[in-house]
Structure formats: structure tokens, C-alpha cells
Design a protein around this motif. Structure first.
Motif, PDB file in Angstrom:
ATOM      1  N   ILE A 188     -17.290 -53.606  -4.562  1.00  0.00           N
ATOM      2  CA  ILE A 188     -17.487 -52.185  -4.248  1.00  0.00           C
ATOM      3  C   ILE A 188     -18.108 -51.484  -5.462  1.00  0.00           C
ATOM      4  O   ILE A 188     -19.063 -50.715  -5.326  1.00  0.00           O
ATOM      5  CB  ILE A 188     -16.166 -51.515  -3.822  1.00  0.00           C
ATOM      6  N   GLY A 189     -17.574 -51.782  -6.649  1.00  0.00           N
ATOM      7  CA  GLY A 189     -18.152 -51.237  -7.878  1.00  0.00           C
ATOM      8  C   GLY A 189     -19.591 -51.666  -8.064  1.00  0.00           C
ATOM      9  O   GLY A 189     -20.441 -50.876  -8.476  1.00  0.00           O
ATOM     10  N   PHE A 190     -19.874 -52.926  -7.739  1.00  0.00           N
ATOM     11  CA  PHE A 190     -21.242 -53.443  -7.844  1.00  0.00           C
ATOM     12  C   PHE A 190     -22.178 -52.704  -6.892  1.00  0.00           C
ATOM     13  O   PHE A 190     -23.300 -52.346  -7.267  1.00  0.00           O
ATOM     14  CB  PHE A 190     -21.270 -54.943  -7.550  1.00  0.00           C
ATOM     15  N   LEU A 191     -21.717 -52.476  -5.667  1.00  0.00           N
ATOM     16  CA  LEU A 191     -22.548 -51.744  -4.702  1.00  0.00           C
ATOM     17  C   LEU A 191     -22.807 -50.318  -5.187  1.00  0.00           C
ATOM     18  O   LEU A 191     -23.931 -49.809  -5.062  1.00  0.00           O
ATOM     19  CB  LEU A 191     -21.895 -51.745  -3.320  1.00  0.00           C
ATOM     20  N   LEU A 192     -21.780 -49.694  -5.738  1.00  0.00           N
ATOM     21  CA  LEU A 192     -21.968 -48.370  -6.343  1.00  0.00           C
ATOM     22  C   LEU A 192     -22.948 -48.461  -7.508  1.00  0.00           C
ATOM     23  O   LEU A 192     -23.872 -47.648  -7.629  1.00  0.00           O
ATOM     24  CB  LEU A 192     -20.630 -47.811  -6.834  1.00  0.00           C
TER      25      LEU A 192
ATOM     26  N   VAL B 207     -24.811 -45.721 -15.331  1.00  0.00           N
ATOM     27  CA  VAL B 207     -24.139 -46.148 -14.109  1.00  0.00           C
ATOM     28  C   VAL B 207     -22.872 -46.941 -14.444  1.00  0.00           C
ATOM     29  O   VAL B 207     -21.847 -46.808 -13.773  1.00  0.00           O
ATOM     30  CB  VAL B 207     -25.115 -46.976 -13.247  1.00  0.00           C
ATOM     31  N   THR B 208     -22.919 -47.735 -15.479  1.00  0.00           N
ATOM     32  CA  THR B 208     -21.764 -48.534 -15.882  1.00  0.00           C
ATOM     33  C   THR B 208     -20.575 -47.646 -16.223  1.00  0.00           C
ATOM     34  O   THR B 208     -19.431 -47.947 -15.863  1.00  0.00           O
ATOM     35  CB  THR B 208     -22.140 -49.443 -17.069  1.00  0.00           C
ATOM     36  N   ILE B 209     -20.815 -46.551 -16.887  1.00  0.00           N
ATOM     37  CA  ILE B 209     -19.738 -45.621 -17.246  1.00  0.00           C
ATOM     38  C   ILE B 209     -19.107 -45.019 -15.984  1.00  0.00           C
ATOM     39  O   ILE B 209     -17.876 -44.931 -15.868  1.00  0.00           O
ATOM     40  CB  ILE B 209     -20.265 -44.517 -18.182  1.00  0.00           C
ATOM     41  N   ILE B 210     -19.932 -44.645 -15.040  1.00  0.00           N
ATOM     42  CA  ILE B 210     -19.427 -44.067 -13.788  1.00  0.00           C
ATOM     43  C   ILE B 210     -18.567 -45.078 -13.032  1.00  0.00           C
ATOM     44  O   ILE B 210     -17.458 -44.775 -12.586  1.00  0.00           O
ATOM     45  CB  ILE B 210     -20.599 -43.579 -12.902  1.00  0.00           C
ATOM     46  N   VAL B 211     -19.049 -46.294 -12.919  1.00  0.00           N
ATOM     47  CA  VAL B 211     -18.350 -47.322 -12.154  1.00  0.00           C
ATOM     48  C   VAL B 211     -17.087 -47.795 -12.880  1.00  0.00           C
ATOM     49  O   VAL B 211     -16.120 -48.226 -12.239  1.00  0.00           O
ATOM     50  CB  VAL B 211     -19.319 -48.482 -11.810  1.00  0.00           C
ATOM     51  N   PHE B 212     -17.050 -47.669 -14.201  1.00  0.00           N
ATOM     52  CA  PHE B 212     -15.863 -48.028 -14.979  1.00  0.00           C
ATOM     53  C   PHE B 212     -14.628 -47.276 -14.477  1.00  0.00           C
ATOM     54  O   PHE B 212     -13.551 -47.852 -14.321  1.00  0.00           O
ATOM     55  CB  PHE B 212     -16.100 -47.733 -16.466  1.00  0.00           C
ATOM     56  N   VAL B 213     -14.788 -45.994 -14.212  1.00  0.00           N
ATOM     57  CA  VAL B 213     -13.666 -45.171 -13.748  1.00  0.00           C
ATOM     58  C   VAL B 213     -13.162 -45.686 -12.401  1.00  0.00           C
ATOM     59  O   VAL B 213     -11.953 -45.813 -12.185  1.00  0.00           O
ATOM     60  CB  VAL B 213     -14.064 -43.677 -13.681  1.00  0.00           C
TER      61      VAL B 213
END
Length: 125
Positions: free
Chosen positions: A79-83, A106-112
């Protein structure tokens, strides 16, 4: 929220980030693969690293159901990967920002997303 676990999750994430970026760069620049396919390979290597380090280092988790737990971690990561890929595509399409800078944002956003979902579900704080 447990700030120590959040910090450790960030350290593990950073190690996964280094693996992810290294594999992505190698596949894109040296193997000349498509940037999104390269991003996928980087993601896969990073996920395996992050699962084991988070299980034992961050959450000190002793659950013996490794396959089930990894599947949960993998689903959350997918799911994080798709985001990640969707946001990366949108940033690249709509801005002139460098691919790797977009990837970092994008990595920072998906980290949360990853920390919250894994804390509440995979490793149950």
C-alpha cells in the motif's frame, strides 16, 4: 506514540532507504531499466531489510508467526509502495523537480503511513 520506537523505525527506514535508492539507481542508471521498474526493485529489497530490522530492533517482537506477520508487513508496504509510486508519478508529471528529489519527498510522506500502520497492526504497540 512511543518516540523511541518512532526514532528506531526512522533509523531502520533510513537503512532501507539507502538500499532502496542504491538498487533503484543501479537498475536505472547501470542496467538502464525503466525508472518505475527500478523503483520497484529498490522497494522490494528495502522491504525485506526493513521487516527484519523492525521486528527485532524496533519492536522487539517475538511473535513466532513469521509468515503471517511478514505478509501483514508486506501488504502495508505494498500500500505504501502504491502511494509512493502514485505520488512519485504525479510529482514527476506535474513539476520539473528532479526524479530523486521527488523520490525523497514521497518517501517522507509514505514513512508516516508505514509507521502508523505497522505500529497498529503488524507489530501492535
Amino acid at each position: 506514540m512511543d518516540l523511541i520506537k518512532f526514532f528506531k523505525f526512522g533509523l531502520v527506514g533510513f537503512s532501507g532507504l539507502l538500499i532502496d535508492f542504491s538498487i533503484t539507481w543501479f537498475c536505472k542508471e547501470k542496467l538502464l531499466l525503466n525508472k518505475y521498474l527500478s523503483n520497484s526493485f529498490g522497494f522490494l529489497f528495502g522491504v525485506v531489510n526493513n521487516y527484519f530490522l523492525n521486528k527485532y530492533f524496533t519492536f522487539h517482537n517475538t511473535d513466532n508467526h513469521l509468515a503471517t506477520q511478514f505478509l501483514s508487513f508486506l501488504i502495508i508496504s505494498i500500500i505504501g509502495f502504491l502511494l509512493n509510486t502514485s505520488f512519485l508519478y504525479l510529482l514527476q508529471k506535474n513539476t520539473k523537480i528532479n526524479f530523486y528529489v521527488c523520490k525523497a519527498i514521497v518517501t517522507i510522506i509514505v514513512f508516516v503511513w508505514n509507521f502508523t500502520a505497522n505500529s497498529l497492526y503488524t507489530f501492535k504497540l
